[in-house]
Design an enzyme around this catalytic site. Structure first.
Site, mmCIF file in Angstrom:
data_model
loop_
_atom_site.group_PDB
_atom_site.id
_atom_site.type_symbol
_atom_site.label_atom_id
_atom_site.label_comp_id
_atom_site.label_asym_id
_atom_site.label_seq_id
_atom_site.Cartn_x
_atom_site.Cartn_y
_atom_site.Cartn_z
ATOM 1 N N ASP A 109 -7.898 9.208 26.978
ATOM 2 C CA ASP A 109 -8.173 8.400 28.155
ATOM 3 C C ASP A 109 -7.533 7.035 27.902
ATOM 4 O O ASP A 109 -7.150 6.703 26.765
ATOM 5 C CB ASP A 109 -9.687 8.298 28.399
HETATM 6 C C1 BGC Z 1 -10.753 6.764 33.310
HETATM 7 C C2 BGC Z 1 -10.166 8.120 33.555
HETATM 8 C C3 BGC Z 1 -8.901 8.006 34.353
HETATM 9 C C4 BGC Z 1 -7.944 7.079 33.631
HETATM 10 C C5 BGC Z 1 -6.597 6.940 34.297
HETATM 11 C C6 BGC Z 1 -9.744 5.763 32.806
HETATM 12 O O1 BGC Z 1 -10.239 4.474 32.814
HETATM 13 O O2 BGC Z 1 -11.824 6.879 32.404
HETATM 14 O O3 BGC Z 1 -11.101 8.935 34.215
HETATM 15 O O4 BGC Z 1 -8.344 9.265 34.578
HETATM 16 O O5 BGC Z 1 -8.539 5.808 33.544
HETATM 17 O O6 BGC Z 1 -6.631 6.186 35.435
#
Ligand code: BGC
Length: 769
Positions: A292
């Site tokens: 993530d």
């Molecule tokens: C989130 C994810 C997301 C990613 C990309 C993160 O902050 O936890 O769920 O897919 O950002 O935008």
């Protein structure tokens, strides 16, 4: 970003004998070798820098959810130091970026283009918690198909969805993004979403790669605070939290996103047991794992070492792609030199990345998703918006309808009041990065359209979201403004009371704003904000009937409202067509059939609260919820929630009778059939979710008081009766024991069938050796 043609030609000539033969801006008509050979070939031509580059996923900076954003993206792409890019919107922009990769980089390897396409694209569907309340797998799959259709028409080939984190804690803002608290229902939804996005052929131009997230256990942070520590026994992981991730893997999901939290003391991003033993060895996952956002450098703050150490930790754990963190980019080469990671490991990671690109057909045509004509014709179409509207109507949950106040007459004078009544920017809810807010349908506009010219709909805002402007600002980010009204609270209230007094019925549109839930939006208070409670009290005081249309991204505590308001319709954030869908239900064009997938507590002190709990050694002995000393209960609150898992009313009523079981004994290789008659006894045609729960009465480990094991959503005309039959096989009786073996143990099982998780009608049978 455009490049000079002479330079381009020189470049193309100079690379004509390496890589694969990719023609400028066109399909690659040369026959591409079978996957394994093609990928191995390509890897053999790559420098170490290019290999590490494939593992790097920067953000475009268009949309960002973390503190960092990526630098030097264009230059890095040109140098082959980027494997994909995310959150860049439009077929045109994506084509330009892809062009850099396939025309300027040495090996011309196309990029993945990811995005958080979470609940629809421009045609936005209800937030996932709402979508799950439909209990309709076909509808859910269809929503993912439409999302894939629209996203792929706009250049996207990879979505960071489905989010399948089981959660039992409404304080956590991201309950809105998941499918609630149940592992069985969550698994079916995970499968439906993956199949919806990926279809049965990823090489088609209207299917996209899915990414199940956040692996693992992200929905169980201590105190409901986002990103907080998770500590859980393995038996609980396997029995209560893992199933939806595994279901996504079984459905063939192409990628997995690591979660931010730690699992058993090691951050998921660096957790080898999780990423290799569980994911690959036990579950047989064949795709790639992405971190993530900045998950790798965040391990420094977790206390796992410096950037080089945590980057090596992630690769060694079994993570292939580094989202935004640049830990791989900056340190892997050094780690190879210092023998902290091996070239073979890097090659394996690169192989998985290239295989995903191959599976998508990007080597055949890197621009296959960049057809601007498609973008024009296939996004936010009337047909797609209609499907979003129909789906949204199915997601609404009728919590109360005293005296059949609903449905409303289209010819009445209605006072529509509340900060969410005319709030189009908020209708789609959290994670709606592609939504065109200006085109979303507010409740006011939806009601005007659906009621038509006979209705007299008066509108007043009544109050702001919060008394506290600073708090309101935090809950209305990312363009989801509620246009804070700078009149005094009294002025706003007076205006509302004036129209309330002229009306036949008041519709109060209250609750949370879109960004009151979602990432980094945890709450310590689950009530409707005080200013809105005060408004509601004043509206009730007028003596007019009040319908509460509740906007929420999580279960809320609604004890006061349930006591005083005659009708409550839980609307979640129902998407771009929310206003129409809510109006369809309010006016009775659609009979509500949504059922809660997360328990609504009576008090925040009960959280985490969920239906499939354990009995304990000291359960309450009385059914009325009276306090019993030295039993597992509270001195100041009952144990039961306000609204149970599976609960939801209809404008009609359903009667359950003749519950029967085909046999009271079952051998391992047999099945038993459970049947029940369901009759529509009310005045409307309607849909009912018939739910089956099982309790394993005795086990080698403690078992929940009941678990959802099957359900059927049926349509019944007024007066119609249907016999619903379920088949129970041994698979439905299995659980993970202390050795983490998935087994069914002989003994007595009780089966409950009914309208929600409080179903009392039961039959039982014995599993015999
Ligand atoms: C989130 C994810 C997301 C990613 C990309 C993160 O902050 O936890 O769920 O897919 O950002 O935008």
């Amino acid at each position: 970003m455009m490049m000079n043609t002479t330079r381009l030609l020189v470049l193309l000539l100079s690379v004509s004998c390496i890589g694969y033969s990719q023609k400028k801006g066109a399909k690659n008509t040369a026959k591409i070798k079978p996957k394994a050979e093609f990928v191995a070939d390509l890897i053999s031509q790559m420098t170490l820098d290019e290999k590490i580059g494939q593992l790097n996923l920067p953000t475009s900076g268009d949309i960002t959810t973390g503190a960092s954003s990526s630098t030097n993206v264009g230059k890095n792409i040109e140098e082959g130091k980027v494997g994909g890019l995310f959150n860049i919107k439009s077929a045109k922009k994506i084509r330009e970026v892809q062009k850099i990769a396939v025309e300027k980089s040495r090996l011309k390897i196309p990029l993945l283009f990811g995005m958080d396409v979470i609940h629809g694209y421009e045609s936005t569907f209800p937030i996932p918690l709402g979508l799950s309340s439909t209990w309709d797998m076909e509808l859910i799959k269809r929503s993912a198909q439409i999302a894939a259709q629209e996203a792929s028409a706009d250049g996207i080939n990879w979505t960071f969805s489905p989010m399948v984190d089981v959660s039992r804690d409404a304080r956590w803002g991201r309950v809105s993004e998941g499918s609630g608290e149940d592992p069985y229902l969550g698994s079916l939804i995970a499968e439906a979403m993956v199949k919806g996005y990926q279809g049965d052929d990823l090489t088609k131009n209207n299917t996209i790669l899915a990414c199940v997230k956040h692996f693992a256990l992200y929905g169980a942070p201590e105190a409901g605070r986002d990103y907080n520590t998770v500590d859980m026994s393995k038996i609980r992981m396997y029995n209560e939290y893992f199933a939806p991730y595994k279901a996504a893997i079984d459905a063939g999901v192409g990628s997995v996103m690591a979660s931010f939290n730690e699992v058993d003391g090691v951050p998921a991003t660096g957790n080898k047991w999780l990423m290799t033993d569980v994911l690959r060895k036990q579950w047989g996952f064949k795709g790639f794992v992405v971190t993530d956002f900045t998950g790798i450098p965040e391990m420094i703050d977790h206390g796992m070492g410096d950037l080089q150490t945590v980057s090596a930790l992630a690769l060694n754990a079994g993570v292939e792609m580094d989202m935004v963190g640049e830990g791989f980019l900056k340190t892997l080469k050094k780690s190879v030199d210092e023998k902290k990671v091996t070239i073979a490991q890097i090659d394996n990671a690169v192989r998985l990345m290239l295989e995903a690109k191959y599976d998508l057909g990007l080597f055949h045509d890197p621009y296959k998703y960049c057809d601007e004509k498609r973008a024009k014709n296939e996004i936010f179409t009337t047909a797609n918006r209609n499907e979003a509207r129909t789906t949204a109507a199915q997601s609404l949950v009728l919590l109360k309808n005293q005296g059949q106040l609903l449905p409303l007459k289209k010819s009445s004078t209605i006072a529509l009041i509340g900060p969410l009544a005319d709030a189009k920017e908020n209708m789609s809810g959290t994670w709606s990065v592609a939504t065109r807010f200006e085109k979303s349908i507010s409740l006011l506009s939806g009601m005007q359209t659906v009621a038509g010219k006979n209705a007299n709909i008066l509108y007043a805002k009544g109050s702001n979201l919060e008394y506290d402007a600073a708090l309101e600002e935090k809950a209305t980010m990312f363009g989801k403004t509620l246009h804070r009204d700078h009149r005094t609270d009294k002025e706003l209230l007076d205006e509302a009371l004036k129209i309330a007094n002229q009306s036949d019925v008041i519709v109060a549109a209250l609750g949370e704003s879109a960004e009151y839930s979602g990432e980094s939006s945890s709450r310590t208070n689950l009530e409707i904000p005080q200013v809105q409670k005060d408004l509601l009290a004043a509206l009730l005081k007028t003596g007019k009937p009040v319908v509460l249309v509740l906007f929420n991204g999580r279960p809320l505590v609604l004890v006061d409202e349930n006591e005083k308001v005659p009708a409550i319709l839980n609307a979640w954030f129902a998407g771009s067509e929310a206003g129409l869908a809510i109006a369809d239900v309010l006016f009775g064009d659609v009979n509500p059939s949504g059922k809660l997938t997360a328990t609504f507590p009576r008090s925040i002190g009960q959280v985490p609260i969920y239906y499939n709990a354990k009995n304990t050694g000291r359960p309450l002995m009385n059914k009325e919820g009276k306090f019993e000393k030295f039993r597992s209960n509270y001195i100041d609150e009952r144990n039961e929630p306000l609204f149970a898992f599976g609960y939801g009313l209809s404008y009609t009523t359903f009667n359950y009778s003749n519950l029967a079981i085909s046999s009271t004994k079952m051998k391992a290789n047999e099945t038993v059939k459970v049947s029940v008659d369901v009759t529509n006894t009310g005045n409307y045609d309607g849909k009912e979710v018939v739910q089956l729960y099982i309790r394993d009465m005795v086990g080698s480990v403690t078992r929940p008081v009941r678990e959802l094991k099957d359900f059927k959503k049926i349509s019944l005309k007024k007066g119609e009766k249907q016999t619903v039959t379920f088949e129970i096989s041994i698979e439905k009786l299995k659980f993970y024991n202390s050795d983490l073996d998935f087994v069914a143990e002989p003994g007595l099982f009780e089966v409950f069938v009914g309208t929600d998780s409080n179903a009392e009608n039961k039959v039982s049978f014995e599993l015999v050796d």
